[in-house]
Design a protein around this motif. Structure first.
Motif, PDB file in Angstrom:
ATOM      1  N   MET A 258      26.267 -20.837   7.283  1.00 13.09           N
ATOM      2  CA  MET A 258      25.820 -22.234   7.201  1.00 13.09           C
ATOM      3  C   MET A 258      26.039 -22.983   8.503  1.00 13.09           C
ATOM      4  O   MET A 258      25.276 -23.876   8.842  1.00 13.09           O
ATOM      5  CB  MET A 258      26.542 -22.975   6.063  1.00 13.09           C
ATOM      6  CG  MET A 258      25.843 -22.861   4.748  1.00 13.09           C
ATOM      7  SD  MET A 258      26.425 -24.070   3.541  1.00 13.09           S
ATOM      8  CE  MET A 258      28.002 -23.400   3.110  1.00 13.09           C
ATOM      9  N   ILE A 259      27.097 -22.614   9.241  1.00 12.20           N
ATOM     10  CA  ILE A 259      27.434 -23.386  10.442  1.00 12.20           C
ATOM     11  C   ILE A 259      26.884 -22.770  11.724  1.00 12.20           C
ATOM     12  O   ILE A 259      27.009 -23.369  12.795  1.00 12.20           O
ATOM     13  CB  ILE A 259      28.957 -23.599  10.573  1.00 12.20           C
ATOM     14  CG1 ILE A 259      29.685 -22.283  10.807  1.00 12.20           C
ATOM     15  CG2 ILE A 259      29.492 -24.314   9.344  1.00 12.20           C
ATOM     16  CD1 ILE A 259      31.146 -22.435  11.154  1.00 12.20           C
ATOM     17  N   THR A 260      26.267 -21.613  11.639  1.00  9.47           N
ATOM     18  CA  THR A 260      25.828 -20.878  12.826  1.00  9.47           C
ATOM     19  C   THR A 260      24.986 -21.720  13.779  1.00  9.47           C
ATOM     20  O   THR A 260      25.265 -21.765  14.968  1.00  9.47           O
ATOM     21  CB  THR A 260      25.062 -19.605  12.419  1.00  9.47           C
ATOM     22  OG1 THR A 260      25.951 -18.776  11.681  1.00  9.47           O
ATOM     23  CG2 THR A 260      24.553 -18.849  13.616  1.00  9.47           C
ATOM     24  N   ASP A 261      23.959 -22.371  13.272  1.00 10.36           N
ATOM     25  CA  ASP A 261      23.067 -23.096  14.173  1.00 10.36           C
ATOM     26  C   ASP A 261      22.732 -24.499  13.684  1.00 10.36           C
ATOM     27  O   ASP A 261      21.783 -25.104  14.164  1.00 10.36           O
ATOM     28  CB  ASP A 261      21.782 -22.299  14.403  1.00 10.36           C
ATOM     29  CG  ASP A 261      21.008 -22.041  13.113  1.00 10.36           C
ATOM     30  OD1 ASP A 261      21.545 -22.325  12.023  1.00 10.36           O
ATOM     31  OD2 ASP A 261      19.869 -21.560  13.193  1.00 10.36           O
ATOM     32  N   ILE A 262      23.499 -25.009  12.753  1.00 11.71           N
ATOM     33  CA  ILE A 262      23.262 -26.349  12.218  1.00 11.71           C
ATOM     34  C   ILE A 262      24.479 -27.216  12.553  1.00 11.71           C
ATOM     35  O   ILE A 262      25.544 -27.105  11.920  1.00 11.71           O
ATOM     36  CB  ILE A 262      23.016 -26.324  10.684  1.00 11.71           C
ATOM     37  CG1 ILE A 262      21.910 -25.340  10.307  1.00 11.71           C
ATOM     38  CG2 ILE A 262      22.714 -27.733  10.169  1.00 11.71           C
ATOM     39  CD1 ILE A 262      20.518 -25.725  10.773  1.00 11.71           C
ATOM     40  N   ALA A 263      24.336 -28.072  13.555  1.00 11.12           N
ATOM     41  CA  ALA A 263      25.458 -28.883  14.037  1.00 11.12           C
ATOM     42  C   ALA A 263      26.047 -29.758  12.939  1.00 11.12           C
ATOM     43  O   ALA A 263      27.274 -29.913  12.864  1.00 11.12           O
ATOM     44  CB  ALA A 263      25.009 -29.738  15.226  1.00 11.12           C
ATOM     45  N   ASP A 264      25.212 -30.331  12.096  1.00  8.45           N
ATOM     46  CA  ASP A 264      25.726 -31.177  11.005  1.00  8.45           C
ATOM     47  C   ASP A 264      26.628 -30.377  10.067  1.00  8.45           C
ATOM     48  O   ASP A 264      27.647 -30.879   9.605  1.00  8.45           O
ATOM     49  CB  ASP A 264      24.579 -31.801  10.205  1.00  8.45           C
ATOM     50  CG  ASP A 264      23.878 -32.923  10.957  1.00  8.45           C
ATOM     51  OD1 ASP A 264      24.447 -33.427  11.963  1.00  8.45           O
ATOM     52  OD2 ASP A 264      22.771 -33.300  10.546  1.00  8.45           O
ATOM     53  N   ASN A 265      26.247 -29.128   9.790  1.00  8.83           N
ATOM     54  CA  ASN A 265      27.072 -28.287   8.929  1.00  8.83           C
ATOM     55  C   ASN A 265      28.410 -27.943   9.605  1.00  8.83           C
ATOM     56  O   ASN A 265      29.447 -27.921   8.949  1.00  8.83           O
ATOM     57  CB  ASN A 265      26.333 -27.000   8.549  1.00  8.83           C
ATOM     58  CG  ASN A 265      25.189 -27.259   7.587  1.00  8.83           C
ATOM     59  OD1 ASN A 265      24.992 -28.364   7.116  1.00  8.83           O
ATOM     60  ND2 ASN A 265      24.425 -26.218   7.327  1.00  8.83           N
ATOM     61  N   ARG A 266      28.369 -27.695  10.909  1.00 12.71           N
ATOM     62  CA  ARG A 266      29.614 -27.432  11.638  1.00 12.71           C
ATOM     63  C   ARG A 266      30.544 -28.641  11.577  1.00 12.71           C
ATOM     64  O   ARG A 266      31.739 -28.512  11.369  1.00 12.71           O
ATOM     65  CB  ARG A 266      29.322 -27.080  13.100  1.00 12.71           C
ATOM     66  CG  ARG A 266      28.942 -25.637  13.312  1.00 12.71           C
ATOM     67  CD  ARG A 266      29.011 -25.223  14.775  1.00 12.71           C
ATOM     68  NE  ARG A 266      28.200 -26.038  15.665  1.00 12.71           N
ATOM     69  CZ  ARG A 266      26.898 -25.856  15.867  1.00 12.71           C
ATOM     70  NH1 ARG A 266      26.261 -24.890  15.237  1.00 12.71           N
ATOM     71  NH2 ARG A 266      26.235 -26.637  16.695  1.00 12.71           N
ATOM     72  N   ALA A 267      29.969 -29.832  11.725  1.00 12.70           N
ATOM     73  CA  ALA A 267      30.782 -31.049  11.668  1.00 12.70           C
ATOM     74  C   ALA A 267      31.391 -31.204  10.277  1.00 12.70           C
ATOM     75  O   ALA A 267      32.574 -31.560  10.151  1.00 12.70           O
ATOM     76  CB  ALA A 267      29.927 -32.273  12.016  1.00 12.70           C
TER      77      ALA A 267
END
Length: 110
Positions: free
Chosen positions: A97-106
């Motif tokens: 989920m966090i690989t390429d989606i900045a909002d998900n990483r945040a």
């Protein structure tokens, strides 16, 4: 049972993963996770289904984040700390989920 069935339909089939995302399956799986927090089997099936839906489909990863999947997966990990298979499924799902989606990483960082 619904998550396992969906998972079987989308494994190794990018077209079905896209169709599932367009049909609202990502949001439905997250809603099931929120509704049935204490059900270990459902949480594990949901994590694996999310994992399969977001594989190679960036739009589904964004939908997952917008639907609250990051928070739902973390809640499953916290609620079912002793379930090794659920922990593994959750980690795989979060990683994708966090690989390429900045909002998900945040969201994962919170």
């Amino acid at each position: 049972a619904a998550c396992w069935t969906l998972s079987r339909m989308i494994i190794d089939n990018a077209a079905n993963r896209t169709k599932a995302g367009d049909a609202g399956a990502v949001e439905a799986v997250v809603a099931a996770m929120r509704t049935h927090r204490e059900d270990e089997q459902l949480q594990q099936a949901s994590c694996l289904t999310l994992f399969h839906m977001i594989t190679d489909i960036a739009d589904n990863r964004a939908k997952a984040g917008n639907a609250g999947a990051v928070e739902a997966v973390v809640a499953a990990m916290r609620t079912h700390r002793e379930d090794e298979q659920l922990q593994q499924a959750s980690c795989l799902t979060l990683f994708h989920m966090i690989t390429d989606i900045a909002d998900n990483r945040a969201k994962a960082g919170n």
